[in-house]
Design an enzyme around this catalytic site. Structure first.
Site, PDB file in Angstrom:
ATOM      1  N   PRO A 254      -5.691 -56.750  45.915  1.00 28.66           N
ATOM      2  CA  PRO A 254      -5.907 -56.936  47.355  1.00 28.66           C
ATOM      3  C   PRO A 254      -5.110 -55.901  48.137  1.00 28.66           C
ATOM      4  O   PRO A 254      -3.935 -55.675  47.847  1.00 28.66           O
ATOM      5  CB  PRO A 254      -5.359 -58.351  47.611  1.00 28.66           C
ATOM      6  CG  PRO A 254      -4.394 -58.611  46.503  1.00 28.66           C
ATOM      7  CD  PRO A 254      -4.910 -57.840  45.322  1.00 28.66           C
ATOM      8  N   MET A 255      -5.746 -55.259  49.097  1.00 32.73           N
ATOM      9  CA  MET A 255      -5.019 -54.297  49.936  1.00 32.73           C
ATOM     10  C   MET A 255      -5.481 -54.431  51.381  1.00 32.73           C
ATOM     11  O   MET A 255      -6.634 -54.111  51.718  1.00 32.73           O
ATOM     12  CB  MET A 255      -5.227 -52.873  49.427  1.00 32.73           C
ATOM     13  CG  MET A 255      -4.406 -52.575  48.167  1.00 32.73           C
ATOM     14  SD  MET A 255      -4.691 -50.929  47.535  1.00 32.73           S
ATOM     15  CE  MET A 255      -6.319 -51.114  46.821  1.00 32.73           C
TER      16      MET A 255
ATOM     17  N   GLN B  16      -7.840 -64.082  49.236  1.00 29.37           N
ATOM     18  CA  GLN B  16      -6.383 -64.248  49.269  1.00 29.37           C
ATOM     19  C   GLN B  16      -5.939 -64.749  50.642  1.00 29.37           C
ATOM     20  O   GLN B  16      -6.316 -64.178  51.666  1.00 29.37           O
ATOM     21  CB  GLN B  16      -5.654 -62.944  48.970  1.00 29.37           C
ATOM     22  CG  GLN B  16      -4.150 -63.185  48.858  1.00 29.37           C
ATOM     23  CD  GLN B  16      -3.317 -61.923  48.751  1.00 29.37           C
ATOM     24  OE1 GLN B  16      -3.252 -61.124  49.669  1.00 29.37           O
ATOM     25  NE2 GLN B  16      -2.683 -61.743  47.601  1.00 29.37           N
TER      26      GLN B  16
ATOM     27  N   CYS C  20       3.884 -60.270  49.931  1.00 32.05           N
ATOM     28  CA  CYS C  20       3.964 -59.373  51.083  1.00 32.05           C
ATOM     29  C   CYS C  20       5.391 -59.329  51.632  1.00 32.05           C
ATOM     30  O   CYS C  20       5.954 -60.356  51.996  1.00 32.05           O
ATOM     31  CB  CYS C  20       2.989 -59.821  52.174  1.00 32.05           C
ATOM     32  SG  CYS C  20       2.966 -58.652  53.540  1.00 32.05           S
TER      33      CYS C  20
ATOM     34  N   LYS D 122      -0.246 -64.504  43.687  1.00 35.74           N
ATOM     35  CA  LYS D 122       0.186 -63.116  43.482  1.00 35.74           C
ATOM     36  C   LYS D 122       1.602 -62.978  44.035  1.00 35.74           C
ATOM     37  O   LYS D 122       1.841 -63.254  45.209  1.00 35.74           O
ATOM     38  CB  LYS D 122      -0.759 -62.136  44.167  1.00 35.74           C
ATOM     39  CG  LYS D 122      -0.331 -60.690  43.952  1.00 35.74           C
ATOM     40  CD  LYS D 122      -1.486 -59.737  44.223  1.00 35.74           C
ATOM     41  CE  LYS D 122      -1.083 -58.283  44.044  1.00 35.74           C
ATOM     42  NZ  LYS D 122      -0.285 -57.774  45.157  1.00 35.74           N
TER      43      LYS D 122
ATOM     44  N   GLY E 292       0.842 -52.511  39.493  1.00 30.99           N
ATOM     45  CA  GLY E 292       1.790 -51.494  39.907  1.00 30.99           C
ATOM     46  C   GLY E 292       1.691 -50.178  39.171  1.00 30.99           C
ATOM     47  O   GLY E 292       1.806 -50.118  37.949  1.00 30.99           O
TER      48      GLY E 292
HETATM   49  C1  LIG Z   1      -2.243 -50.451  51.702  1.00 34.78           C
HETATM   50  C2  LIG Z   1      -1.839 -51.612  50.840  1.00 34.78           C
HETATM   51  C3  LIG Z   1      -2.113 -52.906  51.257  1.00 34.78           C
HETATM   52  C4  LIG Z   1      -1.753 -54.002  50.460  1.00 34.78           C
HETATM   53  N1  LIG Z   1      -2.093 -55.259  50.859  1.00 34.78           N
HETATM   54  C5  LIG Z   1      -1.862 -56.320  50.038  1.00 34.78           C
HETATM   55  C6  LIG Z   1      -2.352 -57.615  50.370  1.00 34.78           C
HETATM   56  O1  LIG Z   1      -3.017 -57.833  51.400  1.00 34.78           O
HETATM   57  N2  LIG Z   1      -2.054 -58.628  49.506  1.00 34.78           N
HETATM   58  C7  LIG Z   1      -1.334 -58.436  48.355  1.00 34.78           C
HETATM   59  O2  LIG Z   1      -1.105 -59.373  47.603  1.00 34.78           O
HETATM   60  N3  LIG Z   1      -0.896 -57.218  48.009  1.00 34.78           N
HETATM   61  C8  LIG Z   1      -1.142 -56.161  48.815  1.00 34.78           C
HETATM   62  N4  LIG Z   1      -0.753 -54.904  48.426  1.00 34.78           N
HETATM   63  C9  LIG Z   1      -0.086 -54.723  47.122  1.00 34.78           C
HETATM   64  C10 LIG Z   1      -1.132 -54.362  46.045  1.00 34.78           C
HETATM   65  O3  LIG Z   1      -2.026 -55.411  45.818  1.00 34.78           O
HETATM   66  C11 LIG Z   1      -0.457 -53.964  44.714  1.00 34.78           C
HETATM   67  O4  LIG Z   1       0.168 -55.092  44.144  1.00 34.78           O
HETATM   68  C12 LIG Z   1       0.583 -52.868  44.877  1.00 34.78           C
HETATM   69  O5  LIG Z   1       0.074 -51.817  45.681  1.00 34.78           O
HETATM   70  C13 LIG Z   1       0.989 -52.269  43.522  1.00 34.78           C
HETATM   71  O6  LIG Z   1      -0.112 -51.826  42.804  1.00 34.78           O
HETATM   72  P1  LIG Z   1      -0.633 -50.271  42.802  1.00 34.78           P
HETATM   73  O7  LIG Z   1       0.542 -49.419  42.413  1.00 34.78           O
HETATM   74  O8  LIG Z   1      -1.747 -50.300  41.805  1.00 34.78           O
HETATM   75  O9  LIG Z   1      -1.076 -49.962  44.196  1.00 34.78           O
HETATM   76  C14 LIG Z   1      -1.073 -53.808  49.227  1.00 34.78           C
HETATM   77  C15 LIG Z   1      -0.781 -52.494  48.838  1.00 34.78           C
HETATM   78  C16 LIG Z   1      -1.158 -51.405  49.609  1.00 34.78           C
HETATM   79  C17 LIG Z   1      -0.837 -50.012  49.121  1.00 34.78           C
END
Ligand SMILES: Cc1cc2nc3c(=O)[nH]c(=O)nc-3n(C[C@H](O)[C@H](O)[C@H](O)COP(=O)(O)O)c2cc1C
Length: 332
Positions: free
Chosen positions: A16-17, A71, A101, A140, A202
């Site tokens: 989720p992002m 989520q 978050c 999460k 991550g």
């Molecule tokens: C722009 C952005 C927005 C994110 N928004 C959420 C979110 O809404 N909910 C959540 O659980 N994690 C959020 N995350 C965290 C990601 O889901 C993920 O756990 C984290 O970026 C690490 O994984 P990655 O290195 O593959 O990006 C966000 C990350 C980024 C970069």
């Protein structure tokens, strides 16, 4: 792999992002293959319960995205249970709780990662939700709040006992935000300790890293920024895991993805009472994606700057055409 009664065709998911993983983006990634689960951007439990249009927009999805997890964030057990019922009523397959978050605006309301600081309360939230819906409730979380409170292993057990059907762990603390590296040893330890699926999250930006993480004992991998840079990464990881050569992605494929994204966004329902026009909203969405998508591309920073300065959809399409299809045009 299964989350409760929900079958996933692949253990790889789009993380989720907020601001990024809207329904249009998720559909396009899913169409390229390799993706077993998509998760919406985080959605306010309060907004869902009150039926606020903008909140409901964030939770929208289409049938082709199934299985879909919505989520939610919030901290009050009763409200989270009511929001879970709204999610179930919307037909989602899974309801996920944001306990990761670190943003103060969310964390100060006893939601997001601050729930990790009150494990009993966090477990009560999951217990209330699990009693209120029949769809799986998942969590999460991060490694913990800070280095002195790396309590993900304990919290994982507590929320599992309260009824969580799966857990995802981003191996950084809230204090780390996005600095340093995710601790995948911690994720593997939690996975080894659990009888429900544990996803790690991550720093997977290459398909090889996803496969390596999968082989380290976690049940599945959530990929975030790697998908924003390379929407084919999940399909490529599945290629690798099955001993096939990684599918190539051409510059034209990358250009086509952006044009398709624009087209899908133009068909989205957006709240027109907001100050933005629909075109402006689409341009802003493309700017947000371009800040990730152009990383690692030859001359990517030029493209990023160009997209950040254009002011119409026509010039956005022209800019994308000139960057991604110039070679193709030259051979005509
Ligand atoms: C722009 C952005 C927005 C994110 N928004 C959420 C979110 O809404 N909910 C959540 O659980 N994690 C959020 N995350 C965290 C990601 O889901 C993920 O756990 C984290 O970026 C690490 O994984 P990655 O290195 O593959 O990006 C966000 C990350 C980024 C970069």
């Amino acid at each position: 792999m299964k989350i409760g009664s929900v079958d996933l065709v692949s253990p790889l998911a789009i993380a989720p992002m907020a601001g990024m993983t809207d329904t249009a983006f998720r559909r396009l990634v899913k169409r390229h293959g390799g993706c077993g689960l998509v998760v919406t951007e985080m959605v306010s439990a309060e907004g869902l319960v009150r039926g606020i249009d903008r909140t409901l927009e964030y939770a929208e999805y289409t049938e082709e995205e199934r299985p879909i997890s919505i989520q939610i964030f919030g901290g009050d057990p009763g409200k989270m249970a009511a929001a879970a019922q709204v999610v179930e009523g919307m037909g989602a397959d899974i309801v996920d709780v944001n306990m990761g978050c670190p943003v103060p605006k969310i964390a100060k309301h006893n939601a997001g990662c601050s729930l990790m600081r009150e494990p009993d309360h966090a477990a009560a939230v999951i217990g209330a939700m699990a009693k209120s819906v029949t769809i799986p409730v998942t969590v999460k979380m991060r490694a913990g709040w800070n280095d002195d409170e790396r309590n993900a292993p304990t919290l994982a057990r507590m929320v599992r006992d309260a009824g969580a059907a799966a857990i995802a762990v981003h191996g950084r603390t809230a204090a780390q935000s996005y600095s340093g590296m995710a601790d995948w040893d911690l994720v593997a330890k939690i996975a080894a300790d659990m009888d429900i699926p544990v996803f790690g999250s991550g720093d997977c930006v290459e398909p090889e890293q996803i496969v390596e993480r999968l082989r380290s004992g976690v049940g599945g991998v959530l990929v975030g920024r790697g998908v924003l840079r390379n929407p084919w990464i999940l399909a490529q990881a599945v290629d690798l895991a099955n001993g096939r050569p990684v599918r190539p992605v051409t510059l034209e494929d990358r250009g086509r993805f952006l044009l398709d994204y624009i087209d899908l966004l133009l068909h989205e329902r957006v709240d027109e009472t907001r100050a933005l026009t629909h075109d402006r909203w689409v341009i802003n969405k493309l700017r947000a994606l371009a800040s990730w998508y152009t990383k690692g591309l030859d001359n990517g920073s030029h493209l990023r700057t160009a997209i950040n300065t254009i002011d119409s959809l026509a010039s956005l399409r022209d800019t994308i055409g000139a960057f991604f299809f110039a070679d193709e045009l030259a051979t005509l």
